[in-house]
Design a protein around this motif. Structure first.
Motif, PDB file in Angstrom:
ATOM      1  N   ILE A 172     -10.909   8.411   3.329  1.00 32.46           N
ATOM      2  CA  ILE A 172     -10.524   8.578   1.821  1.00 32.46           C
ATOM      3  C   ILE A 172     -10.177   7.252   1.289  1.00 32.46           C
ATOM      4  N   LEU A 173      -9.553   6.442   2.378  1.00 27.63           N
ATOM      5  CA  LEU A 173      -8.839   4.989   2.159  1.00 27.63           C
ATOM      6  C   LEU A 173      -9.844   4.256   2.129  1.00 27.63           C
ATOM      7  N   ALA A 174     -10.878   4.227   2.578  1.00 34.59           N
ATOM      8  CA  ALA A 174     -12.157   3.345   2.525  1.00 34.59           C
ATOM      9  C   ALA A 174     -12.699   3.562   1.334  1.00 34.59           C
ATOM     10  N   ARG A 175     -12.887   4.738   0.742  1.00 34.40           N
ATOM     11  CA  ARG A 175     -13.535   5.116  -0.495  1.00 34.40           C
ATOM     12  C   ARG A 175     -12.850   4.570  -1.514  1.00 34.40           C
ATOM     13  N   LEU A 176     -11.539   4.609  -1.526  1.00 37.64           N
ATOM     14  CA  LEU A 176     -10.687   4.310  -2.491  1.00 37.64           C
ATOM     15  C   LEU A 176     -10.556   2.613  -2.590  1.00 37.64           C
ATOM     16  N   ALA A 177     -10.619   2.039  -1.346  1.00 38.01           N
ATOM     17  CA  ALA A 177     -10.622   0.625  -1.411  1.00 38.01           C
ATOM     18  C   ALA A 177     -11.710   0.021  -1.961  1.00 38.01           C
ATOM     19  N   ALA A 178     -12.905   0.593  -1.722  1.00 41.62           N
ATOM     20  CA  ALA A 178     -14.222   0.343  -2.119  1.00 41.62           C
ATOM     21  C   ALA A 178     -14.340   0.393  -3.834  1.00 41.62           C
ATOM     22  N   ALA A 179     -13.891   1.345  -4.281  1.00 41.59           N
ATOM     23  CA  ALA A 179     -13.958   1.687  -5.759  1.00 41.59           C
ATOM     24  C   ALA A 179     -12.731   0.754  -6.398  1.00 41.59           C
ATOM     25  N   LEU A 180     -11.795   0.383  -5.507  1.00 41.79           N
ATOM     26  CA  LEU A 180     -10.648  -0.525  -6.271  1.00 41.79           C
ATOM     27  C   LEU A 180     -11.254  -2.027  -6.151  1.00 41.79           C
ATOM     28  N   ARG A 181     -12.149  -2.395  -5.648  1.00 48.99           N
ATOM     29  CA  ARG A 181     -12.728  -3.680  -5.310  1.00 48.99           C
ATOM     30  C   ARG A 181     -13.747  -3.699  -6.290  1.00 48.99           C
ATOM     31  N   ALA A 182     -14.666  -2.543  -6.417  1.00 51.42           N
ATOM     32  CA  ALA A 182     -15.664  -2.886  -7.493  1.00 51.42           C
ATOM     33  C   ALA A 182     -15.112  -2.885  -8.938  1.00 51.42           C
ATOM     34  N   ILE A 183     -13.913  -2.594  -9.127  1.00 56.78           N
ATOM     35  CA  ILE A 183     -13.305  -2.668 -10.453  1.00 56.78           C
ATOM     36  C   ILE A 183     -12.684  -4.022 -10.673  1.00 56.78           C
ATOM     37  N   GLY A 184     -12.263  -4.730  -9.212  1.00 58.78           N
ATOM     38  CA  GLY A 184     -11.705  -5.985  -9.558  1.00 58.78           C
ATOM     39  C   GLY A 184     -10.274  -5.916  -9.126  1.00 58.78           C
ATOM     40  N   ILE A 185     -10.004  -4.941  -8.322  1.00 59.88           N
ATOM     41  CA  ILE A 185      -8.714  -4.941  -7.639  1.00 59.88           C
ATOM     42  C   ILE A 185      -8.524  -4.919  -6.182  1.00 59.88           C
ATOM     43  N   GLY A 186      -7.848  -5.998  -5.525  1.00 56.39           N
ATOM     44  CA  GLY A 186      -8.062  -6.437  -4.094  1.00 56.39           C
ATOM     45  C   GLY A 186      -7.196  -4.802  -3.378  1.00 56.39           C
ATOM     46  N   ALA A 187      -7.857  -4.758  -2.430  1.00 56.23           N
ATOM     47  CA  ALA A 187      -7.440  -3.470  -1.464  1.00 56.23           C
ATOM     48  C   ALA A 187      -7.545  -3.890  -0.269  1.00 56.23           C
ATOM     49  N   ASP A 188      -6.273  -3.613   0.673  1.00 53.56           N
ATOM     50  CA  ASP A 188      -6.306  -3.465   2.203  1.00 53.56           C
ATOM     51  C   ASP A 188      -5.760  -2.539   2.621  1.00 53.56           C
ATOM     52  N   ILE A 189      -6.249  -1.944   3.713  1.00 56.68           N
ATOM     53  CA  ILE A 189      -5.841  -0.799   4.708  1.00 56.68           C
ATOM     54  C   ILE A 189      -5.159  -1.144   5.896  1.00 56.68           C
ATOM     55  N   THR A 190      -4.252  -0.576   6.058  1.00 53.49           N
ATOM     56  CA  THR A 190      -3.452  -0.878   7.358  1.00 53.49           C
ATOM     57  C   THR A 190      -2.730   0.806   7.827  1.00 53.49           C
ATOM     58  N   GLY A 191      -2.135   0.338   9.003  1.00 54.76           N
ATOM     59  CA  GLY A 191      -1.653   1.726   9.294  1.00 54.76           C
ATOM     60  C   GLY A 191      -0.043   1.575   9.500  1.00 54.76           C
ATOM     61  N   ASP A 192       0.453   0.058   9.470  1.00 56.41           N
ATOM     62  CA  ASP A 192       1.740  -0.070   9.741  1.00 56.41           C
ATOM     63  C   ASP A 192       2.121  -1.418   9.119  1.00 56.41           C
ATOM     64  N   ALA A 193       2.818  -1.612   8.097  1.00 53.84           N
ATOM     65  CA  ALA A 193       3.335  -2.872   7.565  1.00 53.84           C
ATOM     66  C   ALA A 193       4.375  -3.618   8.040  1.00 53.84           C
ATOM     67  N   ALA A 194       5.114  -3.026   9.245  1.00 52.47           N
ATOM     68  CA  ALA A 194       6.279  -3.418   9.505  1.00 52.47           C
ATOM     69  C   ALA A 194       6.502  -4.817   9.991  1.00 52.47           C
ATOM     70  N   HIS A 195       5.170  -5.134  10.461  1.00 52.46           N
ATOM     71  CA  HIS A 195       5.073  -6.392  11.219  1.00 52.46           C
ATOM     72  C   HIS A 195       4.182  -7.297  10.466  1.00 52.46           C
ATOM     73  N   VAL A 196       3.933  -7.129   9.208  1.00 53.95           N
ATOM     74  CA  VAL A 196       3.002  -8.115   8.220  1.00 53.95           C
ATOM     75  C   VAL A 196       4.011  -9.152   7.900  1.00 53.95           C
TER      76      VAL A 196
END
Length: 341
Positions: A172-196
């Motif tokens: 689902i996240l991959a499909r959502l990311a692809a749709a967002l990028r297609a309309i001009g919104i950047g999207a990244d997928i991660t499992g944990d943002a604690a160490h970003v």
């Protein structure tokens, strides 16, 4: 030239992107709108899907050239001293149609007059003129100061148009990311943002949480953004339906004050959608529902112009059967509501 003085200003605006039912996409565009006497000029045009030439995604040299043109420091791009005020958000081609106006100097003042809908080199003012719109006389000092602020580094910072997607259902996240990028919104997928690193987190305007995440997992992510001192919008996914999730994210990324929105209210209950708009505008209402197998279904409910005020729109029983959600859209605003039972 006789024209009443009007206050001139600028304000951030957006043309919301969308995932269409036929599989197509409507591109997201951030731009700067013209504000006349405290009200966005675009609000005076009832059913117009367009953006100003001051779009955030055009190259800096072109953006600066657009500003200089509005200041009459370069020749008008169209015959008769006409300038494009709003154009096609997909291609900016005059053939698609544009709102144009004559911009001229009168002493120190700037005047915008003879607004028209134009599709070729010669507008027909009698047939396609916006009669009753303008002319506007802007005091030169304020007009120049507002436009100069866009290129001298004093304008407000641009919106952060990037989303961090976190969840357990990678498909689902991959499909959502692809749709967002297609309309001009950047999207990244991660499992944990604690160490970003904090510098990377600052690039995001919203964080999307899948429904399977635990409260503890969400708290870890929020703590990472808090430590970095970043004000970010958090989005809890309502259902695994990509167009619905895109609408949620579009709404979350829109951080403009309430007075810059046409669409200000949406609730859904008892088989009705309750909608409020502040100026005449075209509104499109779509219902999404999940069946017993958790499959998503889309129902087009309403597409038409609404006058200022509150409106109740009936929803067919099949459109809201089971777990259902309603999305209302205008050109520059998106609202989402779960159907109350």
């Amino acid at each position: 030239m006789s024209a009443a003085y009007a206050a001139f200003g600028l304000a951030p605006a957006m043309r919301a992107g969308d995932v269409l039912a036929d599989g197509g996409y409507q591109v997201h565009r951030d731009f700067v709108d013209f504000v006349v006497d405290g009200r966005p000029l675009l609000f005076r045009l009832t059913d117009l899907d367009a953006v100003s030439p001051l779009a955030s995604d055009v190259p800096p040299a072109i953006f600066t050239a657009q500003v200089r043109s509005l200041l009459l420091e370069t020749d008008a791009p169209l015959e008769g001293g006409r300038h494009i005020i709003y154009g096609c958000p997909e291609c900016a081609d005059l053939a698609c149609g544009a709102v144009t106006a004559v911009i001229q100097r009168d002493g120190a003042d700037y005047i915008w007059r003879d607004f028209a809908w134009q599709t070729d080199e010669h507008p027909d003012l009698e047939r396609n003129g916006y009669h009753g719109l303008g002319p506007f006389r802007f005091a030169g000092a304020g007009y120049r100061a507002a436009l100069d602020s866009l290129i001298d580094g004093t304008e407000p910072p641009a919106a952060r148009r990037r989303v961090l997607l976190i969840g357990a259902r990678v498909a689902i996240l991959a499909r959502l990311a692809a749709a967002l990028r297609a309309i001009g919104i950047g999207a990244d997928i991660t499992g944990d943002a604690a160490h970003v690193p904090a510098d990377e987190l600052r690039g995001y305007g919203a964080v999307f949480f899948g429904r399977a995440l635990t409260p503890e997992q969400r708290a870890v992510v929020q703590a990472a953004f808090d430590r970095a001192g970043i004000d970010v919008a958090y989005v809890d996914g309502l259902a695994p339906v990509v167009p619905l999730l895109v609408a949620q994210i579009e709404h979350a990324l829109d951080r403009r004050p309430a007075e810059q929105h046409r669409l200000t209210r949406l609730t859904a209950a008892d088989g009705e959608a309750d909608i409020e708009v502040t100026s005449p505008c075209r509104v499109r209402v779509t219902a999404y529902r999940l069946d017993r197998l958790r499959r998503g279904h889309t129902h087009d409910v309403f597409d038409g112009v609404l006058e200022p005020g509150r409106h109740r729109i009936a929803l067919e029983a099949k459109a809201v059967k089971g777990e259902a959600f309603v999305v209302a859209r205008t050109t520059g605003s998106v609202l989402v509501a779960a159907m109350a039972r």
